[in-house]
Motif scaffolding. Sequence first.
Motif, PDB file in Angstrom:
ATOM      1  N   PHE A 105      78.076 131.500  94.413  1.00 45.36           N
ATOM      2  CA  PHE A 105      76.869 131.430  93.593  1.00 45.36           C
ATOM      3  C   PHE A 105      76.912 130.193  92.714  1.00 45.36           C
ATOM      4  CE2 PHE A 105      76.970 135.623  95.149  1.00 45.36           C
ATOM      5  CZ  PHE A 105      75.663 136.063  95.200  1.00 45.36           C
ATOM      6  N   ASP A 106      75.728 129.557  92.552  1.00 42.88           N
ATOM      7  CA  ASP A 106      75.688 128.285  91.830  1.00 42.88           C
ATOM      8  C   ASP A 106      75.144 128.378  90.404  1.00 42.88           C
ATOM      9  OD1 ASP A 106      72.982 128.621  92.412  1.00 42.88           O
ATOM     10  OD2 ASP A 106      72.851 126.879  93.731  1.00 42.88           O
ATOM     11  N   SER A 107      74.811 129.586  89.953  1.00 39.44           N
ATOM     12  CA  SER A 107      74.388 129.764  88.564  1.00 39.44           C
ATOM     13  C   SER A 107      74.783 131.163  88.097  1.00 39.44           C
ATOM     14  CB  SER A 107      72.880 129.539  88.391  1.00 39.44           C
ATOM     15  OG  SER A 107      72.136 130.605  88.940  1.00 39.44           O
ATOM     16  N   GLU A 108      74.730 131.333  86.772  1.00 34.56           N
ATOM     17  CA  GLU A 108      75.182 132.609  86.216  1.00 34.56           C
ATOM     18  C   GLU A 108      74.302 133.023  85.037  1.00 34.56           C
ATOM     19  OE1 GLU A 108      79.282 134.487  84.323  1.00 34.56           O
ATOM     20  OE2 GLU A 108      79.370 132.600  85.425  1.00 34.56           O
ATOM     21  N   LEU A 109      73.922 134.283  85.028  1.00 36.09           N
ATOM     22  CA  LEU A 109      73.314 134.911  83.864  1.00 36.09           C
ATOM     23  C   LEU A 109      74.497 135.269  82.972  1.00 36.09           C
ATOM     24  CD1 LEU A 109      70.820 136.218  82.442  1.00 36.09           C
ATOM     25  CD2 LEU A 109      71.339 138.290  83.758  1.00 36.09           C
ATOM     26  N   ALA A 163      69.877 142.957  92.445  1.00 45.02           N
ATOM     27  CA  ALA A 163      71.202 142.335  92.571  1.00 45.02           C
ATOM     28  C   ALA A 163      72.100 143.231  93.414  1.00 45.02           C
ATOM     29  CB  ALA A 163      71.823 142.136  91.189  1.00 45.02           C
ATOM     30  N   GLU A 164      72.993 142.587  94.153  1.00 45.48           N
ATOM     31  CA  GLU A 164      73.948 143.348  94.962  1.00 45.48           C
ATOM     32  C   GLU A 164      75.341 143.251  94.347  1.00 45.48           C
ATOM     33  OE1 GLU A 164      75.540 141.204  98.685  1.00 45.48           O
ATOM     34  OE2 GLU A 164      73.514 140.379  98.443  1.00 45.48           O
ATOM     35  N   LEU A 165      76.088 144.336  94.480  1.00 39.99           N
ATOM     36  CA  LEU A 165      77.458 144.360  93.978  1.00 39.99           C
ATOM     37  C   LEU A 165      78.313 143.454  94.847  1.00 39.99           C
ATOM     38  CD1 LEU A 165      79.639 145.537  92.088  1.00 39.99           C
ATOM     39  CD2 LEU A 165      79.904 147.400  93.741  1.00 39.99           C
ATOM     40  N   LEU A 166      79.033 142.543  94.198  1.00 44.07           N
ATOM     41  CA  LEU A 166      79.859 141.573  94.919  1.00 44.07           C
ATOM     42  C   LEU A 166      81.345 141.852  94.776  1.00 44.07           C
ATOM     43  CD1 LEU A 166      77.949 138.412  93.652  1.00 44.07           C
ATOM     44  CD2 LEU A 166      77.671 139.529  95.886  1.00 44.07           C
ATOM     45  N   ALA A 167      81.767 142.287  93.597  1.00 43.00           N
ATOM     46  CA  ALA A 167      83.197 142.456  93.346  1.00 43.00           C
ATOM     47  C   ALA A 167      83.415 143.313  92.113  1.00 43.00           C
ATOM     48  CB  ALA A 167      83.852 141.098  93.127  1.00 43.00           C
ATOM     49  N   GLU A 168      84.546 143.976  92.080  1.00 38.57           N
ATOM     50  CA  GLU A 168      85.039 144.639  90.873  1.00 38.57           C
ATOM     51  C   GLU A 168      86.463 144.175  90.690  1.00 38.57           C
ATOM     52  OE1 GLU A 168      84.282 148.729  89.931  1.00 38.57           O
ATOM     53  OE2 GLU A 168      82.601 148.807  91.330  1.00 38.57           O
ATOM     54  N   GLN A 169      86.806 143.840  89.443  1.00 40.80           N
ATOM     55  CA  GLN A 169      88.133 143.276  89.205  1.00 40.80           C
ATOM     56  C   GLN A 169      88.542 143.456  87.751  1.00 40.80           C
ATOM     57  OE1 GLN A 169      87.119 139.266  90.407  1.00 40.80           O
ATOM     58  NE2 GLN A 169      86.696 138.628  88.320  1.00 40.80           N
ATOM     59  N   PRO A 170      89.838 143.462  87.492  1.00 39.29           N
ATOM     60  CA  PRO A 170      90.294 143.502  86.098  1.00 39.29           C
ATOM     61  C   PRO A 170      90.117 142.121  85.462  1.00 39.29           C
ATOM     62  CG  PRO A 170      92.169 143.455  87.600  1.00 39.29           C
ATOM     63  CD  PRO A 170      90.932 143.526  88.450  1.00 39.29           C
ATOM     64  N   PHE A 171      89.932 142.106  84.155  1.00 39.61           N
ATOM     65  CA  PHE A 171      89.896 140.846  83.420  1.00 39.61           C
ATOM     66  C   PHE A 171      90.306 141.121  81.981  1.00 39.61           C
ATOM     67  CE2 PHE A 171      85.942 142.446  81.927  1.00 39.61           C
ATOM     68  CZ  PHE A 171      85.510 141.685  80.856  1.00 39.61           C
ATOM     69  N   SER A 172      90.658 140.070  81.285  1.00 40.39           N
ATOM     70  CA  SER A 172      91.079 140.195  79.900  1.00 40.39           C
ATOM     71  C   SER A 172      90.043 139.520  79.011  1.00 40.39           C
ATOM     72  CB  SER A 172      92.452 139.540  79.720  1.00 40.39           C
ATOM     73  OG  SER A 172      92.878 139.677  78.383  1.00 40.39           O
ATOM     74  N   TRP A 173      89.624 140.215  77.961  1.00 47.03           N
ATOM     75  CA  TRP A 173      88.668 139.672  77.001  1.00 47.03           C
ATOM     76  C   TRP A 173      89.243 139.834  75.611  1.00 47.03           C
ATOM     77  CZ3 TRP A 173      84.329 136.916  76.462  1.00 47.03           C
ATOM     78  CH2 TRP A 173      83.656 136.973  75.246  1.00 47.03           C
ATOM     79  N   ALA A 181      82.429 144.144  86.887  1.00 48.33           N
ATOM     80  CA  ALA A 181      81.750 144.172  88.179  1.00 48.33           C
ATOM     81  C   ALA A 181      80.859 142.935  88.243  1.00 48.33           C
ATOM     82  CB  ALA A 181      80.910 145.437  88.320  1.00 48.33           C
ATOM     83  N   GLY A 182      80.916 142.239  89.352  1.00 52.80           N
ATOM     84  CA  GLY A 182      80.080 141.068  89.573  1.00 52.80           C
ATOM     85  C   GLY A 182      78.911 141.434  90.465  1.00 52.80           C
ATOM     86  N   TYR A 183      77.724 141.080  90.045  1.00 55.71           N
ATOM     87  CA  TYR A 183      76.504 141.297  90.821  1.00 55.71           C
ATOM     88  C   TYR A 183      75.870 139.943  91.085  1.00 55.71           C
ATOM     89  CZ  TYR A 183      76.442 146.344  90.091  1.00 55.71           C
ATOM     90  OH  TYR A 183      76.750 147.689  90.117  1.00 55.71           O
ATOM     91  N   GLY A 184      75.095 139.853  92.158  1.00 55.93           N
ATOM     92  CA  GLY A 184      74.450 138.588  92.446  1.00 55.93           C
ATOM     93  C   GLY A 184      73.113 138.744  93.137  1.00 55.93           C
ATOM     94  N   TRP A 185      72.286 137.765  92.884  1.00 55.09           N
ATOM     95  CA  TRP A 185      71.017 137.621  93.598  1.00 55.09           C
ATOM     96  C   TRP A 185      71.204 136.425  94.520  1.00 55.09           C
ATOM     97  CZ3 TRP A 185      71.403 138.661  88.404  1.00 55.09           C
ATOM     98  CH2 TRP A 185      70.770 139.812  87.946  1.00 55.09           C
ATOM     99  N   ARG A 186      71.169 136.636  95.816  1.00 53.45           N
ATOM    100  CA  ARG A 186      71.412 135.576  96.793  1.00 53.45           C
ATOM    101  C   ARG A 186      70.322 134.520  96.756  1.00 53.45           C
ATOM    102  NH1 ARG A 186      76.295 136.063  98.719  1.00 53.45           N
ATOM    103  NH2 ARG A 186      76.996 138.192  99.017  1.00 53.45           N
ATOM    104  N   THR A 187      69.140 134.918  96.344  1.00 53.43           N
ATOM    105  CA  THR A 187      68.026 133.987  96.180  1.00 53.43           C
ATOM    106  C   THR A 187      67.392 134.255  94.824  1.00 53.43           C
ATOM    107  OG1 THR A 187      67.569 134.047  98.547  1.00 53.43           O
ATOM    108  CG2 THR A 187      65.809 133.208  97.137  1.00 53.43           C
ATOM    109  N   ILE A 188      67.194 133.201  94.046  1.00 55.83           N
ATOM    110  CA  ILE A 188      66.505 133.387  92.774  1.00 55.83           C
ATOM    111  C   ILE A 188      65.030 133.532  93.078  1.00 55.83           C
ATOM    112  CG2 ILE A 188      65.834 132.342  90.584  1.00 55.83           C
ATOM    113  CD1 ILE A 188      68.513 131.026  90.411  1.00 55.83           C
ATOM    114  N   ARG A 189      64.495 134.681  92.728  1.00 51.96           N
ATOM    115  CA  ARG A 189      63.065 134.937  92.884  1.00 51.96           C
ATOM    116  C   ARG A 189      62.450 134.889  91.508  1.00 51.96           C
ATOM    117  NH1 ARG A 189      63.975 140.247  95.106  1.00 51.96           N
ATOM    118  NH2 ARG A 189      65.871 139.700  96.144  1.00 51.96           N
TER     119      ARG A 189
END
Length: 191
Positions: A105-109, A163-173, A181-189
Amino acid sequence: MNLRAARAIGKMDITNIVGDVVIRRATVADAGVIAAVRIDSWRATYRGIIPDDYLDGMKIEDSTAIWSRILGATSNAANVFVAEVDGEVLGFAAGMTLKEAKLGFDSELTAIYLEPSVQRAGIGRKLVAHVAAALAAAGANNMLVWVLAENRPARQFYEMLGAELLAEQPFSWDGLDLQEAGYGWRTIRVN
């Protein structure tokens, strides 16, 4: 009496009075109210997910300083929009194009937060649409968003927007071990 003050003292449910919502680009002058919205939203949404002492220790001045830097930066890659009702900011969303693709993906919300009393009133959808339009205008083709895995309402919101579910992963904040959980829109509408 303004909307935020009335809500704070329990005089009205803002959800019932949401009328004309104005979405506009945020300015440095919005940093303090963006910080307040973010902290209010975190405290309402993340109780039981993030430790209470962390949420209760969040400081508006720290968040304001961060948002002042973000809003003061001159970059076509990032954008922040606020949602106003009767001149008061009740939510915001931010996005950016990515120098290197993540998960293809080339952009992020990067953020979307609303005052708890105006959630589920259609404001979030409008904010996401504005961010997506700005990212598309900057050349982005698709958009990624990360959400705390335990935040079911946010996950349902993104799914409802296609948006479709792409991944679930641990992270530190900030020293906290969490699951995202990472979600994505394959096409920006842009609707």
